[in-house]
Design a protein around this motif. Structure first.
Motif, PDB file in Angstrom:
ATOM      1  N   UNK A   1     -15.863 -42.954  33.398  1.00 16.93           N
ATOM      2  CA  UNK A   1     -15.889 -41.545  33.791  1.00 16.93           C
ATOM      3  C   UNK A   1     -14.613 -40.840  33.348  1.00 16.93           C
ATOM      4  N   UNK A   2     -13.492 -41.527  33.454  1.00 14.75           N
ATOM      5  CA  UNK A   2     -12.241 -40.935  32.982  1.00 14.75           C
ATOM      6  C   UNK A   2     -12.255 -40.736  31.468  1.00 14.75           C
ATOM      7  N   UNK A   3     -12.736 -41.735  30.730  1.00 18.27           N
ATOM      8  CA  UNK A   3     -12.768 -41.624  29.274  1.00 18.27           C
ATOM      9  C   UNK A   3     -13.700 -40.514  28.812  1.00 18.27           C
ATOM     10  N   UNK A   4     -14.749 -40.269  29.558  1.00 18.00           N
ATOM     11  CA  UNK A   4     -15.670 -39.188  29.189  1.00 18.00           C
ATOM     12  C   UNK A   4     -15.020 -37.826  29.390  1.00 18.00           C
ATOM     13  N   UNK A   5     -14.246 -37.667  30.470  1.00 17.44           N
ATOM     14  CA  UNK A   5     -13.658 -36.361  30.799  1.00 17.44           C
ATOM     15  C   UNK A   5     -12.287 -36.150  30.179  1.00 17.44           C
ATOM     16  N   UNK A   6     -11.615 -37.203  29.739  1.00 17.64           N
ATOM     17  CA  UNK A   6     -10.265 -37.069  29.205  1.00 17.64           C
ATOM     18  C   UNK A   6     -10.283 -36.286  27.899  1.00 17.64           C
ATOM     19  N   UNK A   7      -9.235 -35.478  27.634  1.00 19.99           N
ATOM     20  CA  UNK A   7      -9.260 -34.608  26.455  1.00 19.99           C
ATOM     21  C   UNK A   7      -9.032 -35.323  25.135  1.00 19.99           C
ATOM     22  N   UNK A   8      -8.226 -36.365  25.094  1.00 20.47           N
ATOM     23  CA  UNK A   8      -7.915 -37.040  23.831  1.00 20.47           C
ATOM     24  C   UNK A   8      -8.789 -38.281  23.656  1.00 20.47           C
ATOM     25  N   UNK A   9      -8.774 -39.154  24.645  1.00 17.39           N
ATOM     26  CA  UNK A   9      -9.568 -40.382  24.549  1.00 17.39           C
ATOM     27  C   UNK A   9     -11.060 -40.096  24.582  1.00 17.39           C
TER      28      UNK A   9
ATOM     29  N   UNK B   1     -16.766 -56.108  37.945  1.00 20.72           N
ATOM     30  CA  UNK B   1     -16.779 -55.538  36.601  1.00 20.72           C
ATOM     31  C   UNK B   1     -17.419 -54.152  36.580  1.00 20.72           C
ATOM     32  N   UNK B   2     -18.498 -53.965  37.328  1.00 15.72           N
ATOM     33  CA  UNK B   2     -19.263 -52.729  37.250  1.00 15.72           C
ATOM     34  C   UNK B   2     -18.525 -51.556  37.869  1.00 15.72           C
ATOM     35  N   UNK B   3     -18.000 -51.714  39.080  1.00 12.24           N
ATOM     36  CA  UNK B   3     -17.369 -50.583  39.757  1.00 12.24           C
ATOM     37  C   UNK B   3     -16.099 -50.098  39.053  1.00 12.24           C
ATOM     38  N   UNK B   4     -15.197 -50.972  38.608  1.00 10.95           N
ATOM     39  CA  UNK B   4     -14.067 -50.455  37.811  1.00 10.95           C
ATOM     40  C   UNK B   4     -14.518 -49.817  36.500  1.00 10.95           C
ATOM     41  N   UNK B   5     -15.586 -50.367  35.903  1.00  7.72           N
ATOM     42  CA  UNK B   5     -16.077 -49.802  34.650  1.00  7.72           C
ATOM     43  C   UNK B   5     -16.556 -48.361  34.837  1.00  7.72           C
ATOM     44  N   UNK B   6     -17.177 -48.074  35.970  1.00  6.79           N
ATOM     45  CA  UNK B   6     -17.654 -46.710  36.232  1.00  6.79           C
ATOM     46  C   UNK B   6     -16.472 -45.745  36.317  1.00  6.79           C
ATOM     47  N   UNK B   7     -15.410 -46.122  37.021  1.00  5.70           N
ATOM     48  CA  UNK B   7     -14.243 -45.244  37.138  1.00  5.70           C
ATOM     49  C   UNK B   7     -13.578 -45.042  35.781  1.00  5.70           C
ATOM     50  N   UNK B   8     -13.395 -46.112  35.044  1.00  6.06           N
ATOM     51  CA  UNK B   8     -12.713 -46.006  33.749  1.00  6.06           C
ATOM     52  C   UNK B   8     -13.558 -45.225  32.753  1.00  6.06           C
TER      53      UNK B   8
ATOM     54  N   UNK C   1     -16.464 -42.121  18.350  1.00 12.36           N
ATOM     55  CA  UNK C   1     -17.840 -42.620  18.592  1.00 12.36           C
ATOM     56  C   UNK C   1     -18.004 -43.142  20.014  1.00 12.36           C
ATOM     57  N   UNK C   2     -19.209 -42.988  20.526  1.00 10.12           N
ATOM     58  CA  UNK C   2     -19.488 -43.467  21.883  1.00 10.12           C
ATOM     59  C   UNK C   2     -19.318 -44.977  21.992  1.00 10.12           C
ATOM     60  N   UNK C   3     -19.611 -45.692  20.915  1.00 10.31           N
ATOM     61  CA  UNK C   3     -19.427 -47.143  20.941  1.00 10.31           C
ATOM     62  C   UNK C   3     -17.963 -47.513  21.151  1.00 10.31           C
ATOM     63  N   UNK C   4     -17.067 -46.717  20.526  1.00  2.00           N
ATOM     64  CA  UNK C   4     -15.635 -46.987  20.690  1.00  2.00           C
ATOM     65  C   UNK C   4     -15.192 -46.687  22.120  1.00  2.00           C
ATOM     66  N   UNK C   5     -15.722 -45.618  22.712  1.00  2.00           N
ATOM     67  CA  UNK C   5     -15.365 -45.283  24.087  1.00  2.00           C
ATOM     68  C   UNK C   5     -15.846 -46.374  25.043  1.00  2.00           C
ATOM     69  N   UNK C   6     -17.073 -46.842  24.845  1.00  2.00           N
ATOM     70  CA  UNK C   6     -17.603 -47.904  25.712  1.00  2.00           C
ATOM     71  C   UNK C   6     -16.808 -49.183  25.522  1.00  2.00           C
ATOM     72  N   UNK C   7     -16.478 -49.489  24.264  1.00  2.00           N
ATOM     73  CA  UNK C   7     -15.677 -50.694  24.009  1.00  2.00           C
ATOM     74  C   UNK C   7     -14.313 -50.628  24.646  1.00  2.00           C
TER      75      UNK C   7
END
Length: 262
Positions: free
Chosen positions: A25-33, A16-23, A39-45
């Motif tokens: 990191x992508x959501x943080x850097x992606x332009x739309x998502x 769970x942890x290692x795929x979560x880090x990759x996903x 909200x950060x809660x929505x991104x984490x969810x």
């Protein structure tokens, strides 16, 4: 009574942890998502939801303790993959913003700026406008779904614990940064060329007839012609953005294949 060993528990946490880090990191850097208005809660969810979907399809994980130097290396590896994917997509949107900056400067709208929470600084109004259109077009083309599909496929082409990367992949990513200038200038070129001709004409007229000052005649003329040309440009902007996003997604897949080749 169900007994769970420490090794089994560690395997579940790692899955769970290692795929979560990759996903994530992508959501943080992606332009739309990863937009600042979400909200950060929505991104984490969303990251947790995607991880729960992807986790059962993962290939065998490396036998590496999570709390160890090797586990930290695996986590950094996932972080770099996610950030690289998000950066590639952000380059396409930055190219559109650069086109808006160039057009705004050529039209004489360099003063029309406001604070943008995305960049943390002042942004020209035309650049912001072009960026909003690019995001809406990206969603209309289902680009967010394509990117998520590519992201889910990376766990098969780039399994967790790859250990090494191909250096040529990072060279490709650095060179692709030139897209910001090439694609942005290509989008702004029709307006820049037309407005440049107008400015040169006004310069010649100002020399021959000094009463035709640049501020009294040139600025309203450049602004009016620029707005008319913007209306013409909008009729073909969807085709241009579709081509730009298609090339970006193709490069993203090529980049992932190059990483896997290492």
């Amino acid at each position: 009574m169900i007994e769970v060993s420490s090794a089994q528990l560690q395997l579940w946490v790692a899955a769970f942890l290692w795929p979560l880090v990759r996903i994530t990191a992508f959501l943080v850097a992606a332009p739309v998502l990863g937009h600042s208005s979400i909200p950060n809660q929505a991104k984490i969810g969303l990251g947790v939801l995607l991880t729960l979907v992807v986790a059962p399809t993962l290939p065998p994980l490396p036998a590496v303790p999570i709390v160890s130097w090797a586990g930290l290396g695996v986590m950094i590896e996932q972080l770099l993959i996610g950030l690289a994917m998000g950066l590639v997509m952000r380059l396409a949107f930055t190219a559109v913003q650069v086109a808006g900056d160039i057009i705004g400067l050529q039209m004489g709208l360099g003063f029309a700026t406001f604070f943008s929470p995305d960049s943390g600084g002042n942004t020209m109004i035309l650049a912001r406008y072009f960026n909003m259109i690019a995001m809406l077009m990206f969603l209309a083309f289902n680009g967010h779904l394509m990117v998520i599909e590519i992201l889910a496929g990376t766990f098969q082409s780039l399994p967790i614990g790859l250990v090494s990367f191909n250096p040529d992949a990072w060279n490709m990513l650095a060179r692709y940064g030139a897209t910001i200038f090439s694609a942005g200038l290509l989008l702004a070129l029709p307006l820049v060329a037309s407005l440049l001709i107008i400015n040169l004409t006004m310069g010649i007229l100002n020399r021959s007839a000094p009463q035709l000052t640049v501020f009294s005649v040139g600025f309203p003329l450049s602004l009016t012609v620029g707005l008319v040309l913007l209306m013409v440009l909008m009729t073909d902007l969807a085709r241009y953005l579709e081509k730009l996003f298609s090339e970006t997604l193709q490069f993203l897949q090529s980049l992932l294949l190059s990483m896997a080749a290492g």
